[in-house]
Scaffold this motif. Structure first.
Motif, short mmCIF file in Angstrom:
data_model
loop_
_atom_site.label_atom_id
_atom_site.label_comp_id
_atom_site.label_asym_id
_atom_site.label_seq_id
_atom_site.Cartn_x
_atom_site.Cartn_y
_atom_site.Cartn_z
N ILE A 131 -24.87 44.51 50.86
CA ILE A 131 -24.68 45.88 50.41
C ILE A 131 -23.26 46.34 50.75
CG2 ILE A 131 -27.10 46.52 50.38
CD1 ILE A 131 -26.72 47.86 53.12
N ALA A 132 -22.37 45.39 50.99
CA ALA A 132 -20.95 45.70 51.20
C ALA A 132 -20.30 45.83 49.83
CB ALA A 132 -20.28 44.61 52.02
N ASN A 133 -20.38 47.02 49.26
CA ASN A 133 -19.83 47.23 47.92
C ASN A 133 -19.42 48.69 47.74
OD1 ASN A 133 -22.28 48.70 46.95
ND2 ASN A 133 -23.24 46.68 47.16
N ASN A 134 -18.96 49.03 46.56
CA ASN A 134 -18.42 50.36 46.30
C ASN A 134 -19.43 51.29 45.62
OD1 ASN A 134 -18.19 48.73 43.95
ND2 ASN A 134 -16.79 50.22 43.04
N HIS A 135 -20.73 51.02 45.79
CA HIS A 135 -21.75 51.91 45.22
C HIS A 135 -22.86 52.26 46.21
CE1 HIS A 135 -20.27 52.26 41.13
NE2 HIS A 135 -19.98 50.97 41.17
N VAL A 136 -22.97 51.57 47.32
CA VAL A 136 -24.06 51.87 48.24
C VAL A 136 -23.90 53.26 48.87
CG1 VAL A 136 -23.01 50.89 50.34
CG2 VAL A 136 -25.50 50.80 50.03
N LEU A 137 -22.68 53.81 48.82
CA LEU A 137 -22.42 55.16 49.33
C LEU A 137 -22.18 56.17 48.21
CD1 LEU A 137 -20.37 54.33 52.51
CD2 LEU A 137 -21.91 56.28 52.41
N ASP A 138 -22.66 55.86 47.00
CA ASP A 138 -22.44 56.77 45.87
C ASP A 138 -23.00 58.17 46.13
OD1 ASP A 138 -21.08 54.95 44.38
OD2 ASP A 138 -22.66 54.60 42.91
N TYR A 139 -24.03 58.25 46.95
CA TYR A 139 -24.64 59.55 47.27
C TYR A 139 -24.43 59.89 48.74
CZ TYR A 139 -26.40 59.53 42.57
OH TYR A 139 -26.46 59.54 41.18
N GLY A 140 -23.29 59.49 49.23
CA GLY A 140 -22.88 59.88 50.57
C GLY A 140 -23.63 59.16 51.66
N ARG A 141 -23.39 59.60 52.87
CA ARG A 141 -24.01 58.95 54.02
C ARG A 141 -25.51 59.21 54.07
NH1 ARG A 141 -18.70 59.24 55.59
NH2 ARG A 141 -18.01 57.25 56.48
N VAL A 142 -25.94 60.34 53.50
CA VAL A 142 -27.39 60.57 53.39
C VAL A 142 -28.02 59.47 52.55
CG1 VAL A 142 -29.14 62.09 52.39
CG2 VAL A 142 -27.26 63.07 53.72
#
Length: 355
Positions: A131-142
């Motif tokens: 999950i080291a990618n540029n979308h796993v945080l698309d909805y922030g740290r929540v």
């Protein structure tokens, strides 16, 4: 450094995946020590290293047309699941948050899904995800924390992000056929990288830009594992040739002790080969994909590994179909894509065999 260790009996029943170490046997009564070997007696032979078959594929998410596939998670990947399951360890990039909460980050594309996505991955024989990618945080740290909670709730193996810095850079340690494997993931995507980095008390993604920490994590894993695998999210979108940044980091990872380096993110295939004794596949393209992209070409990379050496590499050519599912190619189309994939080694500046 924190080390993540997971073992999933539920994955093993169907695909012969990673196994947890058995509990120690009960203590035996004291016995007399065996007589020492005579000087001329040969030493007992050591057990040969197990031969492993590993499978890797590219980016997966469940959005738009692929979200509909979750109505039936057991068949979400389609017939290609048989090939994914036919390996001792299968790994892909899960490029989405698993959340219904959070606020969209200031970026163009946003991907999220529901926990049923993990059921689909499991049913397809996929044993672990980066999950080291540029979308796993698309909805922030929540959204990231919801993702981590979903993975933990399902007891699903993952690596590449975590609740704090140590957790994010920790390897996933699995034992497969008696072989200790460490998997690490790093993102080299610049967008929002400075704000997505983890901290001592802040969740985030393991980043290649913190080079010293990333290389230290690989070096530490090398001392504990028989086989070290790194799965990176990197490259220039649409470019079938790795960038100088990719090549530099790959060389550094090889020197730090990585045996296998896999990559994704460019939305197109990139070449494979060797840096010294390290096998590198720079880009596996999209795999289960929601819509239009730079390329529909994809495939499964199947590696045969003994000890720390990749003894065989087989590319199974496929295409992303109109449903978003990857479909294996046959005949002339398969041969054509295989030839094109082989040609990508040239601009990747990789050797066709280990040094």
């Amino acid at each position: 450094m924190k080390v993540r260790v997971l073992a999933l009996p539920l994955l093993l029943a169907s695909c012969g995946g990673p196994t947890a170490a058995p509990p120690p046997p009960p203590a035996s009564p004291a016995l007399s020590p065996p007589a020492p070997l005579s000087p001329s007696a040969p030493a007992p032979p050591s057990a040969p290293a197990a031969e492993l078959r590993l499978a890797f594929a590219g980016d997966v998410h469940f959005t738009d047309r692929t979200a509909a596939l979750l109505q039936h998670p057991s068949t979400a990947f389609g017939p290609i699941a048989t090939t994914l399951s036919d390996a001792d360890l299968t790994v892909v990039n899960l490029e989405t948050a698993i959340t219904s909460r959070g606020t969209e980050e200031p970026k163009t594309y946003h991907f999220r899904t529901e926990p049923k996505a993990l059921d689909a991955l499991q049913a397809a024989g996929i044993d672990a995800v980066t999950i080291a990618n540029n979308h796993v945080l698309d909805y922030g740290r929540v959204g990231l924390l919801d993702t981590l909670d979903a993975l933990h709730s399902a007891d699903y193996p993952y690596f590449g992000a975590g609740r704090n810095t140590d957790d994010a850079y920790a390897p996933l340690n699995l034992t497969v056929k008696g072989v200790k494997i460490a998997l690490l993931g790093f993102s080299q995507v610049h967008e929002l990288a400075s704000t997505w980095a983890p901290g001592p008390d802040k969740p985030g993604v393991a980043l290649a830009f913190d080079t010293n920490r990333a290389l230290a994590a690989v070096t530490a894993a090398r001392t504990q594992a028989d086989l070290v695998i790194v799965f990176n999210h990197w490259g220039e979108e649409g470019n079938g040739c790795p960038t100088t940044e990719q090549k530099t980091f790959a060389t550094q990872l090889s020197r730090a002790g990585a045996d296998v380096i896999i990559g994704a993110h460019a939305h197109t295939l990139q070449g494979n080969g060797w840096i010294g004794h390290t096998f590198v596949a720079y880009g596996m393209g999209n795999f289960l994909w929601y819509g239009d992209s730079k390329s529909t070409e994809t495939g499964i990379l199947r590696l045969t590994v003994r000890s720390r050496t990749v003894t065989a590499a087989e590319f199974l050519p496929a295409v992303v179909s109109d449903t978003g599912q990857p479909t294996l190619l046959e005949g002339a189309k398969a041969q054509s894509l295989s030839r094109r994939y082989s040609s990508l080694r040239t601009c990747a500046a990789l050797s066709p065999s280990p040094a």
